[in-house]
Design an enzyme around this catalytic site. Sequence first.
Site, PDB file in Angstrom:
ATOM      1  CG  HIS A  63      -2.061   0.931   1.110  1.00 26.20           C
ATOM      2  ND1 HIS A  63      -3.315   0.613   1.572  1.00 26.20           N
ATOM      3  CD2 HIS A  63      -2.172   2.167   0.570  1.00 26.20           C
ATOM      4  CE1 HIS A  63      -4.145   1.611   1.336  1.00 26.20           C
ATOM      5  NE2 HIS A  63      -3.456   2.576   0.724  1.00 26.20           N
ATOM      6  CG  HIS A 191     -10.271   4.009   1.297  1.00 24.90           C
ATOM      7  ND1 HIS A 191      -9.174   4.757   1.657  1.00 24.90           N
ATOM      8  CD2 HIS A 191     -11.306   4.484   2.044  1.00 24.90           C
ATOM      9  CE1 HIS A 191      -9.530   5.640   2.585  1.00 24.90           C
ATOM     10  NE2 HIS A 191     -10.827   5.491   2.825  1.00 24.90           N
ATOM     11  CG  ASP A 320      -2.375   4.593   3.279  1.00 22.97           C
ATOM     12  OD1 ASP A 320      -2.140   4.908   2.097  1.00 22.97           O
ATOM     13  OD2 ASP A 320      -3.392   4.994   3.903  1.00 22.97           O
TER      14      ASP A 320
END
Length: 465
Positions: A63, A191, A320
């Site tokens: 990610h 998401h 992320d």
Amino acid sequence: MADLAIVNGMLAPPGPGAEAEPGTLLLDGGRIEAVLSPGEAVAADRILDASGLLVMPGAIDIHFHCRAPGFPERGDFASESRAAAAGGVTTIFEMPISKPCASTTEVWRARRDLASRDAYVNIGIYAAPGRLDRAEIEGMAAAGAIAFKLFTTETVRGREDEFLGLSTPDLGDIFRALELVRETGLRCTFHAEEQRLIDLFSGRARAFDGPDHLRHLRSRPGVVEAASAAQLVTLAEWLDTPIHLAHVSARATVDVVRAARARGVKVSAETCPHYLHFTEEVLAEVGPFGKINPPLRCEEDREALWEAVQEGVIDVIATDHAPFTVAEKQAAWGDILSAPPGHPGVEQLVPLMMNEVLSGRLELSQVVNLISTRPAQLFGLYPDKGVLRAGADADLTLYDPRPRTVIDRHKGFSRGAGCNWLYHGIEVQGEVAVTIVGGKTVFKDGDVQGSPGDGAIVRPRSQRQ
């Protein structure tokens, strides 16, 4: 004769419960040629003495956001893949948010070519299927997309081109997208946040008369994530197709995943180090620099995530990684709801997780599985990646467990390192000593030694010709 022999290191365990063992790796032609026991004869052009080091399959961060080509001031494939190399991450999966969104084969190929030119580590590139165009979805899969990605939220106002084909709040459209993705055999990552609940709670958060730093969680409480996840696992179960839930942050979502797994639903889940290490209280100190979607939550959620990691309900820990400029974050101080969401983190993934090993919270085999083996398995890269075995790719992370290291946002390789207020000042045990990508040393002794183009574009085994 091999290109390189890594000698005197402790090799990561091959499976759950196993311990690291001494051994030698022979690398040749970008792959692991052999795994030898101590004392076996070694014939290689070069020798790397790994005395005192743990030798692991390279970390895979599934990610990631490079910001290329639209926002070079935040980062690009060169700067952010350098940061990955410095952090012991040998493969990153780039999300399809770009200008324009990677939701057509033409745009996807352009991003692939840019990454191939500039990257210091391997890169898998996501594609967005939300246009619901079968030809484009098939084209991106055939071109080598690592997987597909959808947001269940609405397009961010002013960024329509970045999210066209990616933001799909309508459940019917998500169902149709999953039908089309299922035909490719690839996984779809989500998401997961329910837009109508975001709208409801955001209004309440704006009216909240408490401290500003508490507004973000109030705008997106755990039910926002869990409600969306419940819808998605229901669709996955109905269609019998695999999905992946990105950045799980809430106890309620963990419960949804656990129950779905018990029914045999093909759902995998990731969380991120920031959800494991912080609660919303840290925002009193770091303000907009700690704003991330989904938000940092309460202690109950944090504890539930650690339990899920121990149980195996959480499959993967990813970062992320999302760099911004300091000015962009700083401008929102005192108005956290207006701050751009995201935080850099790729350089801390391996040190933070290895700190949990060296403190006794996790076993080394668990961490290797969470940041390397399981990501490779879920996205079709195993056994080429994620394991130390003859024939596997020579992507390696060598970790030195001896020094105490203090994370310093002023010393990061990411262009967005200055925004790393969350981890700044944290002391961890050990540091990344060497990163090897495709048999080439790209980081050693605190310095990136590789070159743009050292990384390869990775694609699932099922899509290789």
